[in-house]
Write a protein that holds these residues in place. Structure first.
Motif, mmCIF file in Angstrom:
data_model
loop_
_atom_site.group_PDB
_atom_site.id
_atom_site.type_symbol
_atom_site.label_atom_id
_atom_site.label_comp_id
_atom_site.label_asym_id
_atom_site.label_seq_id
_atom_site.Cartn_x
_atom_site.Cartn_y
_atom_site.Cartn_z
ATOM 1 N N ASP A 70 0.841 -1.189 0.000
ATOM 2 C CA ASP A 70 0.000 0.000 0.000
ATOM 3 C C ASP A 70 0.880 1.244 0.000
ATOM 4 O O ASP A 70 2.108 1.169 -0.110
ATOM 5 C CB ASP A 70 -0.952 -0.013 1.200
ATOM 6 C CG ASP A 70 -0.215 -0.054 2.533
ATOM 7 O OD1 ASP A 70 1.002 0.238 2.556
ATOM 8 O OD2 ASP A 70 -0.846 -0.373 3.552
ATOM 9 N N ARG A 71 0.259 2.414 0.170
ATOM 10 C CA ARG A 71 0.983 3.673 0.086
ATOM 11 C C ARG A 71 2.043 3.813 1.188
ATOM 12 O O ARG A 71 3.073 4.453 0.986
ATOM 13 C CB ARG A 71 -0.011 4.834 0.178
ATOM 14 C CG ARG A 71 0.603 6.211 0.018
ATOM 15 C CD ARG A 71 -0.449 7.265 0.232
ATOM 16 N NE ARG A 71 -1.445 7.202 -0.829
ATOM 17 C CZ ARG A 71 -1.341 7.859 -1.980
ATOM 18 N NH1 ARG A 71 -0.284 8.621 -2.206
ATOM 19 N NH2 ARG A 71 -2.294 7.769 -2.890
ATOM 20 N N GLY A 73 3.873 1.454 2.375
ATOM 21 C CA GLY A 73 4.916 0.441 2.269
ATOM 22 C C GLY A 73 4.613 -0.837 2.993
ATOM 23 O O GLY A 73 5.488 -1.716 3.096
ATOM 24 N N GLN A 74 3.373 -0.998 3.480
ATOM 25 C CA GLN A 74 2.988 -2.214 4.173
ATOM 26 C C GLN A 74 2.479 -3.260 3.177
ATOM 27 O O GLN A 74 1.788 -2.918 2.197
ATOM 28 C CB GLN A 74 1.896 -1.919 5.207
ATOM 29 C CG GLN A 74 2.330 -0.939 6.286
ATOM 30 C CD GLN A 74 3.482 -1.471 7.115
ATOM 31 O OE1 GLN A 74 3.499 -2.643 7.497
ATOM 32 N NE2 GLN A 74 4.454 -0.604 7.409
ATOM 33 N N VAL A 75 2.829 -4.509 3.410
ATOM 34 C CA VAL A 75 2.402 -5.594 2.524
ATOM 35 C C VAL A 75 0.898 -5.831 2.694
ATOM 36 O O VAL A 75 0.393 -5.898 3.820
ATOM 37 C CB VAL A 75 3.190 -6.876 2.831
ATOM 38 C CG1 VAL A 75 2.680 -8.031 1.973
ATOM 39 C CG2 VAL A 75 4.675 -6.655 2.602
ATOM 40 N N ILE A 76 0.198 -5.945 1.549
ATOM 41 C CA ILE A 76 -1.230 -6.241 1.569
ATOM 42 C C ILE A 76 -1.384 -7.758 1.598
ATOM 43 O O ILE A 76 -1.174 -8.432 0.590
ATOM 44 C CB ILE A 76 -1.939 -5.633 0.347
ATOM 45 C CG1 ILE A 76 -1.690 -4.121 0.290
ATOM 46 C CG2 ILE A 76 -3.429 -5.915 0.388
ATOM 47 C CD1 ILE A 76 -2.259 -3.464 -0.959
ATOM 48 N N THR A 77 -1.755 -8.294 2.726
ATOM 49 C CA THR A 77 -1.843 -9.751 2.890
ATOM 50 C C THR A 77 -3.205 -10.293 2.492
ATOM 51 O O THR A 77 -3.327 -11.453 2.118
ATOM 52 C CB THR A 77 -1.549 -10.144 4.337
ATOM 53 O OG1 THR A 77 -2.463 -9.454 5.204
ATOM 54 C CG2 THR A 77 -0.116 -9.756 4.716
ATOM 55 N N ASN A 78 -4.229 -9.466 2.560
ATOM 56 C CA ASN A 78 -5.583 -9.897 2.219
ATOM 57 C C ASN A 78 -6.129 -8.959 1.156
ATOM 58 O O ASN A 78 -6.888 -8.035 1.441
ATOM 59 C CB ASN A 78 -6.475 -9.894 3.465
ATOM 60 C CG ASN A 78 -7.837 -10.514 3.189
ATOM 61 O OD1 ASN A 78 -8.109 -10.964 2.083
ATOM 62 N ND2 ASN A 78 -8.681 -10.537 4.199
ATOM 63 N N GLY A 88 5.497 3.007 -6.773
ATOM 64 C CA GLY A 88 6.107 4.332 -6.740
ATOM 65 C C GLY A 88 7.305 4.512 -7.638
ATOM 66 O O GLY A 88 7.712 5.649 -7.882
ATOM 67 N N ASN A 89 7.910 3.428 -8.148
ATOM 68 C CA ASN A 89 9.143 3.555 -8.925
ATOM 69 C C ASN A 89 8.999 3.015 -10.338
ATOM 70 O O ASN A 89 9.902 2.370 -10.867
ATOM 71 C CB ASN A 89 10.289 2.824 -8.210
ATOM 72 C CG ASN A 89 10.634 3.465 -6.889
ATOM 73 O OD1 ASN A 89 10.659 4.688 -6.780
ATOM 74 N ND2 ASN A 89 10.895 2.645 -5.882
#
Length: 441
Positions: A70-71, A73-78, A88-89
């Motif tokens: 997500d925005r 930098g956290q991993v979307i697990t669900n 972003g890159n």
């Protein structure tokens, strides 16, 4: 890793890719569920099938860590359709370039299935109607002939990517104000180096030719005493083989990169070219087929009209005809009857052949596709090499230039001087080549 804030920062080391991205969200999303992509504040919606049908080399560029984030930098697990996957890159125009080519290829797969619109005169596989994936019944057999035939049945793209990073070594004598402190000198020098790298990046970004970089390798054999820009040199066997394979598959000597951009804050330039394999699925091939079919039908109609036209043989009176027949010998009459039956059979066979429509490859030659491309199907290959250039870059800086001594005095403010700075440019190029076949999982 935090994004560097200065253009002085060179390319960072690549991290390994954990193979979890394709499984991430698979239990939570249907195949036709939408994924919301935020690419540098440009929003796109794409189905999971569309995203996962992209080749591995492109997915690694979009998601270098191998997971959806997500925005923050956290991993979307669900992963759900309500989540926003942040990228972003990656340049948005490059993503649009990718989707434009793949959507066109997938439309050709669905709207113009080769084995349905063409009579190829051979047994072919049942075409898949899945958007980006193949059904089990459409999978080819393990034989090399079947794999090579896939390149004639499905839309295919050659994915060629270049990751270039460069290092600048200015060949310029620098001076500083006498009363400048060490911190001021360091700041002036960093600003000077940053301007050099920005100018070098603009110079390299303007080189849009695909094969120009291949000719800049330090390993090329150049004539003795020839400058690099005057004598491009001879490609080595490996480089020449790679170029020949690409040029025989859709590229040409004057091909340009489809997308080329420098990463913000880095001395890295990324380029991408998606070349459609010129097989039976392209619009150009369909146009050639329609033209050949029209020409064949026009010729057949002309022959039919000629065969049905009235005979121009002069009429002969019945009396004279009877007299001529009496003069013929019995052997001559028998020979005439044999010839008459032979001509009749020949004309009848000709009419029967005309009634049978020719197959596809009788009208249009079968495309000559380099089967070595199959070595890169789902198996990205990389080639790395170094190059070097000596050039002069035009800079605009605060300072004074002493032409007599060739010294550039850097100043924190004051008049702007325009100067050509000689620079040794060291370039590292990494090519990634992959073959992508649309409609085959």
């Amino acid at each position: 890793m935090a994004e560097p804030q200065s253009v002085i920062t060179q390319v960072s080391a690549e991290q390994g890719l954990p193979p979890v991205m394709q499984e991430q969200g698979q239990d939570f999303l249907d195949d036709d569920s939408l994924i919301h992509l935020n690419i540098q504040e440009n929003h796109y919606y794409i189905t999971r099938d569309q995203l996962m049908s992209l080749p591995e080399s492109l997915l690694l560029c979009l998601f270098p860590s191998g997971v959806f984030m997500d925005r923050t930098g956290q991993v979307i697990t669900n992963l759900t359709s309500q989540d926003e996957v942040y990228v972003g890159n990656f340049p948005p125009d490059c993503f649009e370039y990718i989707m434009e080519n793949y959507v066109r290829a997938q439309e050709d797969l669905i709207n113009f299935p080769v084995d349905e619109i063409f009579d190829r005169g051979q047994t072919a596989h049942e075409p898949s109607r899945f958007f980006g994936f193949a059904s089990p019944s459409s999978m080819p057999s393990s034989s090399s002939n079947s794999e090579a035939e896939i390149l004639h049945e499905k839309p295919s793209l050659i994915v060629l990517r270049e990751d270039l990073d460069y290092y600048c070594v200015p060949v310029q004598t620098i001076a500083y104000p006498e009363d400048a402190s060490e911190d001021q000198k360091m700041e002036l020098n960093e600003n000077f180096i940053a301007q050099v790298k920005l100018a070098a990046g603009s110079y390299l970004s303007s080189q849009t030719s695909v094969f120009q970089g291949l000719r800049s390798s330090n390993r090329l054999k150049r004539p003795v005493g020839g400058a690099s820009h005057e004598a491009p040199g001879k490609l080595g066997p490996a480089e020449q083989h790679l170029k020949d394979m690409l040029c025989s598959s859709g590229f040409h000597d004057g091909s340009f990169w489809g997308n080329r951009a420098q990463e913000p804050g880095k001395t890295v330039i990324s380029s991408l070219s998606l070349c459609r394999l010129m097989n039976e699925t392209t619009q150009a091939f369909r146009n050639r087929y329609e033209e050949a079919k029209r020409n064949y039908e026009d010729r057949a109609e002309a022959l039919r009209a000629h065969s049905e036209s009235p005979s121009l043989t002069p009429l002969v009176s019945h009396t004279s005809q009877s007299t001529d027949m009496k003069r013929k010998s019995r052997l001559s009459s028998l020979a005439d009857n044999v010839r008459s039956r032979s001509v009749s059979r020949t004309r009848s066979g000709s009419r029967q052949r005309q009634d049978v429509s020719p197959t596809l490859y009788e009208l249009v030659p079968k495309p000559d596709i380099n089967s070595k491309l199959l070595l890169f199907w789902k198996k990205p290959a990389r080639k790395c090499w170094w190059g070097e250039e000596e050039l002069k870059l035009e800079l605009k800086l605060y300072g004074k230039y002493d032409a007599a001594t060739g010294t550039l005095l850097l100043l924190p403010e004051g008049p702007i001087v325009t100067i050509e700075v000689p620079v040794n440019l060291h370039i590292r190029r990494v090519w990634t080549l992959e073959l992508s076949v649309v409609g085959v999982e």
